[in-house]
Design an enzyme around this catalytic site. Structure first.
Site, PDB file in Angstrom:
ATOM      1  N   GLN A 166      -0.644  -8.397  -7.438  1.00 46.27           N
ATOM      2  CA  GLN A 166      -1.180  -9.751  -7.625  1.00 46.27           C
ATOM      3  C   GLN A 166      -0.402 -10.553  -8.654  1.00 46.27           C
ATOM      4  O   GLN A 166      -0.590 -11.767  -8.757  1.00 46.27           O
ATOM      5  CB  GLN A 166      -2.658  -9.675  -8.044  1.00 46.27           C
ATOM      6  CG  GLN A 166      -3.585  -9.123  -6.978  1.00 46.27           C
ATOM      7  CD  GLN A 166      -3.565  -9.920  -5.689  1.00 46.27           C
ATOM      8  OE1 GLN A 166      -3.202 -11.096  -5.653  1.00 46.27           O
ATOM      9  NE2 GLN A 166      -3.934  -9.268  -4.600  1.00 46.27           N
ATOM     10  N   CYS A 184     -21.460  -6.552   3.414  1.00 42.46           N
ATOM     11  CA  CYS A 184     -21.530  -6.895   4.835  1.00 42.46           C
ATOM     12  C   CYS A 184     -20.157  -7.283   5.386  1.00 42.46           C
ATOM     13  O   CYS A 184     -19.968  -7.333   6.588  1.00 42.46           O
ATOM     14  CB  CYS A 184     -22.529  -8.031   5.045  1.00 42.46           C
ATOM     15  SG  CYS A 184     -22.284  -9.420   3.925  1.00 42.46           S
ATOM     16  N   SER A 227       4.050  -6.270  -3.490  1.00 41.91           N
ATOM     17  CA  SER A 227       3.929  -6.499  -2.055  1.00 41.91           C
ATOM     18  C   SER A 227       4.451  -7.891  -1.716  1.00 41.91           C
ATOM     19  O   SER A 227       3.948  -8.886  -2.245  1.00 41.91           O
ATOM     20  CB  SER A 227       2.451  -6.362  -1.672  1.00 41.91           C
ATOM     21  OG  SER A 227       2.269  -6.707  -0.323  1.00 41.91           O
ATOM     22  N   ALA A 228       5.459  -7.963  -0.821  1.00 44.52           N
ATOM     23  CA  ALA A 228       6.162  -9.230  -0.598  1.00 44.52           C
ATOM     24  C   ALA A 228       5.264 -10.316  -0.009  1.00 44.52           C
ATOM     25  O   ALA A 228       5.413 -11.496  -0.327  1.00 44.52           O
ATOM     26  CB  ALA A 228       7.376  -9.006   0.301  1.00 44.52           C
ATOM     27  N   HIS A 229       4.327  -9.963   0.878  1.00 41.73           N
ATOM     28  CA  HIS A 229       3.557 -11.042   1.525  1.00 41.73           C
ATOM     29  C   HIS A 229       2.515 -11.652   0.591  1.00 41.73           C
ATOM     30  O   HIS A 229       1.821 -12.589   0.975  1.00 41.73           O
ATOM     31  CB  HIS A 229       2.962 -10.616   2.875  1.00 41.73           C
ATOM     32  CG  HIS A 229       1.830  -9.647   2.812  1.00 41.73           C
ATOM     33  ND1 HIS A 229       0.919  -9.518   3.822  1.00 41.73           N
ATOM     34  CD2 HIS A 229       1.479  -8.749   1.890  1.00 41.73           C
ATOM     35  CE1 HIS A 229       0.040  -8.590   3.502  1.00 41.73           C
ATOM     36  NE2 HIS A 229       0.372  -8.098   2.335  1.00 41.73           N
ATOM     37  N   THR A 281       0.830  -1.205   0.000  1.00 41.50           N
ATOM     38  CA  THR A 281       0.000   0.000   0.000  1.00 41.50           C
ATOM     39  C   THR A 281       0.864   1.253   0.000  1.00 41.50           C
ATOM     40  O   THR A 281       0.648   2.184  -0.793  1.00 41.50           O
ATOM     41  CB  THR A 281      -0.925   0.000   1.238  1.00 41.50           C
ATOM     42  OG1 THR A 281      -1.902  -1.017   1.054  1.00 41.50           O
ATOM     43  CG2 THR A 281      -1.626   1.331   1.420  1.00 41.50           C
TER      44      THR A 281
END
Lengths: 70, 368
Positions: free
Chosen positions: B170, B313, B187-189, B67
């Site tokens: 992704q 929701c 993003s590494a994770h 992010t």
């Protein structure tokens, strides 16, 4: 025109109510659904597409009209 | 089955992390030997990431998350082109991290079709308009898996002289990202590295100005200390993951095909969304009519399945997923499944075996 008041209901409740109520609507007739959940504006047209009913649009805020085709 | 959020640590990452915790604790900016060791580790991590991504080491910077990297790309890219314009053109299906950054200034949104694929004609018009500083396109939808026409979008950007930022969180570690972009984040994770490592690539010649107060405003880099052991683990795991990527893509893509086919065949009133062919190998999303997404998530959790949902929701905003809305597909009863190297065919089969009963039970409770 049949009116279905789903104001205050969270999705998927308005779509469930519409699926039940459409049985009382004559083929070719129109039902107006009142729903203020933010998902309704997306999910009512999507339901119409999946269930082969005609989505007529939203004539007023939180109001959606559907014509029964089958 | 929520690899698109985070995947378990790759064994290579775990090994590298432990080694780097012992060896890379010092501030790499200082002038003693432990710092020089940390500096070497940092440079090696940059070099390994650059090699894996096919770019130069000095084009790579590391951030506290995907992010943070994506937002640095948007805000820094806009600031670097402030003299040329102030508008960010972006697809309607960007990650919320990018949309939040876009909300800081002027933005023009470009829609997608029912399968979640960018409207290239509208994109062409939008990036050619006067005052456009930057364009942003996700490499593949994080919610429905549809691959985006990055190369064609990049061509339109090049014609218009607008740099293109690609959020590739992704794709990196799973599928190649087409060339032509100016900035890229990851993003590494999401590939098996540790959480807390974002990667930003700013190609040479692309003007970028830091949105943060720091010494060097023109060279991308996070203000403050970097989690160096995590960065080392991220770099080591990306290399390992890329070595397995082709075989894993074939294996996972076959599992996704099976899910797409079986869910449509065994669950009534279900819509499997996204492009069935031009898609990520590991991700599939479907929506079940008359089903409360949150109830389905909890029911699956009780069976040991971790999945995600775009239903309102389940969202912190209590709004349906903007991606599903942009596509015009059903948003309630939504389930996103994303697989990783630890996912077995037996687990997928067990999921497919329990799903129809769980959906039927929730529908029965709702009187449907």
């Amino acid at each position: 025109m049949i009116e279905l008041d789903c104001l205050g209901q969270k999705c998927p409740l308005p779509v469930i109510a519409l699926a039940r109520k459409i049985r009382d609507v004559g083929v070719g007739e129109v039902i107006r659904v009142l729903a203020d959940d933010p998902a309704a504006a997306n999910d009512i047209p999507a339901w119409c597409r999946m269930k082969k009913q005609e989505y007529l649009g939203s004539p007023a805020p939180d109001a959606f009209e559907v014509r029964r085709l089958s | 089955m929520d690899a698109a959020s985070a995947v378990p640590l790759h064994p290579v990452a775990a090994e590298a992390l432990v080694a780097a915790l012992a060896d890379g604790w010092a501030d790499p900016a200082r002038l003693y030997s432990a710092s020089r060791r940390a500096q070497q580790l940092r440079d090696a991590a940059h070099a390994a990431l650059a090699e894996a991504l096919g770019v130069r080491p000095d084009e790579v910077s590391l951030w506290p998350s995907g992010t943070a990297a994506a937002q640095a790309a948007v805000l820094g890219g806009l600031a670097g082109r402030a003299r040329r314009g102030d508008t960010l053109v972006h697809s309607a299906i960007e990650h919320s991290a990018v949309l939040h950054a876009a909300a800081r200034g002027r933005a023009a949104e470009v829609g997608v079709d029912r399968l979640g694929r960018l409207d290239l004609d509208a994109w062409d018009r939008a990036v050619s308009a006067p005052g456009v500083a930057l364009a942003g396109l996700i490499s593949a939808s994080h919610e429905v898996g549809t691959l985006q026409p990055v190369a064609a979008a990049a061509d339109y950007c090049a014609e218009a002289g607008v740099p293109l930022f690609v959020d590739a969180a992704q794709s990196i570690g799973r599928v190649p990202v087409p060339p032509g972009w100016s900035l890229l984040s990851a993003s590494a994770h999401k590939w098996g590295g540790p959480p807390g490592v974002g990667v930003l690539v700013v190609r040479k010649g692309v003007r970028w100005i830091s949105p943060y107060p720091q010494d060097d405003l023109y060279r991308p880099g996070v203000p403050g200390a970097l989690d160096l052991p995590a960065a080392v683990a991220a770099a080591a795991s990306l290399r390992a993951v890329l070595g397995e990527a082709q075989a894993e893509a074939v294996r996972l893509s076959a599992l996704v095909d099976r899910i797409r086919e079986r869910v449509a065949a065994t669950v009534p009133d279900v819509e499997v969304v996204g492009d069935p062919v031009q898609r990520l190998p590991h991700l599939v999303t479907f929506s079940c009519l008359y089903v409360d997404g949150e109830a389905l998530l909890h029911a699956l959790d009780r069976q040991g399945f971790a999945v995600s949902s775009g239903s309102s929701c389940t969202a912190s905003t209590l709004r349906p997923s903007h991606v599903l809305e942009a596509m015009g597909v059903l948003s309630h009863g939504n389930v996103r499944i994303s697989l990783h190297r630890g996912t077995t065919a037996a687990e997928v089969d067990r999921f497919l075996a329990v799903l129809p009963g769980l959906v039927a039970a929730i529908r029965a409770e709702a009187g449907m």
